[in-house]
Design a protein around this motif. Structure first.
Motif, PDB file in Angstrom:
ATOM      1  N   GLY A  24       8.803   0.346   8.258  1.00  0.00           N
ATOM      2  CA  GLY A  24       9.056  -0.013   6.871  1.00  0.00           C
ATOM      3  C   GLY A  24       8.012   0.540   5.917  1.00  0.00           C
ATOM      4  O   GLY A  24       8.341   0.995   4.816  1.00  0.00           O
ATOM      5  N   LEU A  25       6.755   0.523   6.330  1.00  0.00           N
ATOM      6  CA  LEU A  25       5.696   1.062   5.485  1.00  0.00           C
ATOM      7  C   LEU A  25       5.852   2.572   5.270  1.00  0.00           C
ATOM      8  O   LEU A  25       5.694   3.068   4.150  1.00  0.00           O
ATOM      9  N   PHE A  26       6.174   3.299   6.335  1.00  0.00           N
ATOM     10  CA  PHE A  26       6.347   4.743   6.205  1.00  0.00           C
ATOM     11  C   PHE A  26       7.578   5.093   5.384  1.00  0.00           C
ATOM     12  O   PHE A  26       7.552   6.027   4.573  1.00  0.00           O
ATOM     13  N   LEU A  27       8.675   4.362   5.578  1.00  0.00           N
ATOM     14  CA  LEU A  27       9.873   4.643   4.786  1.00  0.00           C
ATOM     15  C   LEU A  27       9.662   4.263   3.320  1.00  0.00           C
ATOM     16  O   LEU A  27      10.168   4.941   2.422  1.00  0.00           O
ATOM     17  N   THR A  28       8.896   3.211   3.059  1.00  0.00           N
ATOM     18  CA  THR A  28       8.553   2.858   1.689  1.00  0.00           C
ATOM     19  C   THR A  28       7.665   3.926   1.057  1.00  0.00           C
ATOM     20  O   THR A  28       7.853   4.294  -0.107  1.00  0.00           O
ATOM     21  N   ALA A  29       6.714   4.453   1.820  1.00  0.00           N
ATOM     22  CA  ALA A  29       5.857   5.527   1.313  1.00  0.00           C
ATOM     23  C   ALA A  29       6.687   6.761   0.974  1.00  0.00           C
ATOM     24  O   ALA A  29       6.442   7.422  -0.046  1.00  0.00           O
ATOM     25  N   THR A  30       7.682   7.068   1.799  1.00  0.00           N
ATOM     26  CA  THR A  30       8.570   8.193   1.509  1.00  0.00           C
ATOM     27  C   THR A  30       9.326   7.953   0.211  1.00  0.00           C
ATOM     28  O   THR A  30       9.466   8.865  -0.616  1.00  0.00           O
ATOM     29  N   GLY A  31       9.803   6.749   0.013  1.00  0.00           N
ATOM     30  CA  GLY A  31      10.489   6.412  -1.231  1.00  0.00           C
ATOM     31  C   GLY A  31       9.583   6.524  -2.446  1.00  0.00           C
ATOM     32  O   GLY A  31      10.007   6.997  -3.506  1.00  0.00           O
ATOM     33  N   VAL A  32       8.331   6.118  -2.302  1.00  0.00           N
ATOM     34  CA  VAL A  32       7.372   6.213  -3.408  1.00  0.00           C
ATOM     35  C   VAL A  32       7.090   7.680  -3.750  1.00  0.00           C
ATOM     36  O   VAL A  32       7.005   8.050  -4.931  1.00  0.00           O
TER      37      VAL A  32
ATOM     38  N   VAL B 145      10.216  15.146   6.101  1.00  0.00           N
ATOM     39  CA  VAL B 145      10.312  15.293   7.560  1.00  0.00           C
ATOM     40  C   VAL B 145       9.087  14.727   8.282  1.00  0.00           C
ATOM     41  O   VAL B 145       9.236  13.863   9.149  1.00  0.00           O
ATOM     42  N   PRO B 146       7.868  15.153   7.959  1.00  0.00           N
ATOM     43  CA  PRO B 146       6.728  14.567   8.689  1.00  0.00           C
ATOM     44  C   PRO B 146       6.513  13.089   8.384  1.00  0.00           C
ATOM     45  O   PRO B 146       6.072  12.339   9.260  1.00  0.00           O
ATOM     46  N   LEU B 147       6.832  12.657   7.169  1.00  0.00           N
ATOM     47  CA  LEU B 147       6.666  11.241   6.856  1.00  0.00           C
ATOM     48  C   LEU B 147       7.610  10.363   7.675  1.00  0.00           C
ATOM     49  O   LEU B 147       7.186   9.383   8.292  1.00  0.00           O
ATOM     50  N   VAL B 148       8.868  10.722   7.696  1.00  0.00           N
ATOM     51  CA  VAL B 148       9.848   9.894   8.401  1.00  0.00           C
ATOM     52  C   VAL B 148       9.696  10.018   9.914  1.00  0.00           C
ATOM     53  O   VAL B 148       9.630   9.016  10.629  1.00  0.00           O
ATOM     54  N   VAL B 149       9.625  11.251  10.421  1.00  0.00           N
ATOM     55  CA  VAL B 149       9.522  11.446  11.869  1.00  0.00           C
ATOM     56  C   VAL B 149       8.202  10.886  12.402  1.00  0.00           C
ATOM     57  O   VAL B 149       8.177  10.195  13.423  1.00  0.00           O
ATOM     58  N   GLY B 150       7.121  11.177  11.718  1.00  0.00           N
ATOM     59  CA  GLY B 150       5.823  10.648  12.140  1.00  0.00           C
ATOM     60  C   GLY B 150       5.778   9.130  12.086  1.00  0.00           C
ATOM     61  O   GLY B 150       5.252   8.473  12.984  1.00  0.00           O
ATOM     62  N   GLY B 151       6.359   8.563  11.029  1.00  0.00           N
ATOM     63  CA  GLY B 151       6.395   7.106  10.904  1.00  0.00           C
ATOM     64  C   GLY B 151       7.227   6.448  11.986  1.00  0.00           C
ATOM     65  O   GLY B 151       6.845   5.419  12.533  1.00  0.00           O
ATOM     66  N   LEU B 152       8.380   7.057  12.303  1.00  0.00           N
ATOM     67  CA  LEU B 152       9.225   6.480  13.347  1.00  0.00           C
ATOM     68  C   LEU B 152       8.584   6.613  14.736  1.00  0.00           C
ATOM     69  O   LEU B 152       8.703   5.706  15.563  1.00  0.00           O
TER      70      LEU B 152
END
Length: 69
Positions: A14-22, A40-47
Motif C-alpha cells: 500500500g505504501l509503494f502504490l500510494t507513493a506511485t500515485g503521489v 515500473v520500478p516503483l510498483v514491481v519493487g514494492g510488490l
C-alpha cells in the motif's frame, strides 16, 4: 482486541502504490515531470518487497507458535 491480523506485506504494498500515485499526481499537477517508465520500478519493487515482508512475517509467526489464518 484486534479485529483482524496485522499483515505487514499489505502495508508495504500500500505504501509503494500510494507513493506511485503521489508521483503521478505531482506530474499531473505540473509540480514536476515524471517519465512514463517510473511506475515500473516503483510498483514491481514494492510488490517484491511486500512479498518478501509477507513471507518473513509468516515465518516469524509460525516459528513463534502463534495460531492464525
Amino acid at each position: 482486541m484486534l479485529r483482524h491480523e496485522f499483515q505487514p506485506g499489505r502495508l508495504v504494498a500500500g505504501l509503494f502504490l500510494t507513493a506511485t500515485g503521489v508521483v503521478y499526481a505531482g506530474d499531473a499537477a505540473g509540480v514536476w515531470r515524471t517519465p512514463w517508465f517510473v511506475v515500473v520500478p516503483l510498483v514491481v519493487g514494492g510488490l517484491c518487497l511486500a512479498g518478501a515482508t509477507g513471507v518473513l512475517a509468516r515465518a516469524i509467526r509460525r516459528r513463534g507458535g502463534a495460531e492464525g489464518g
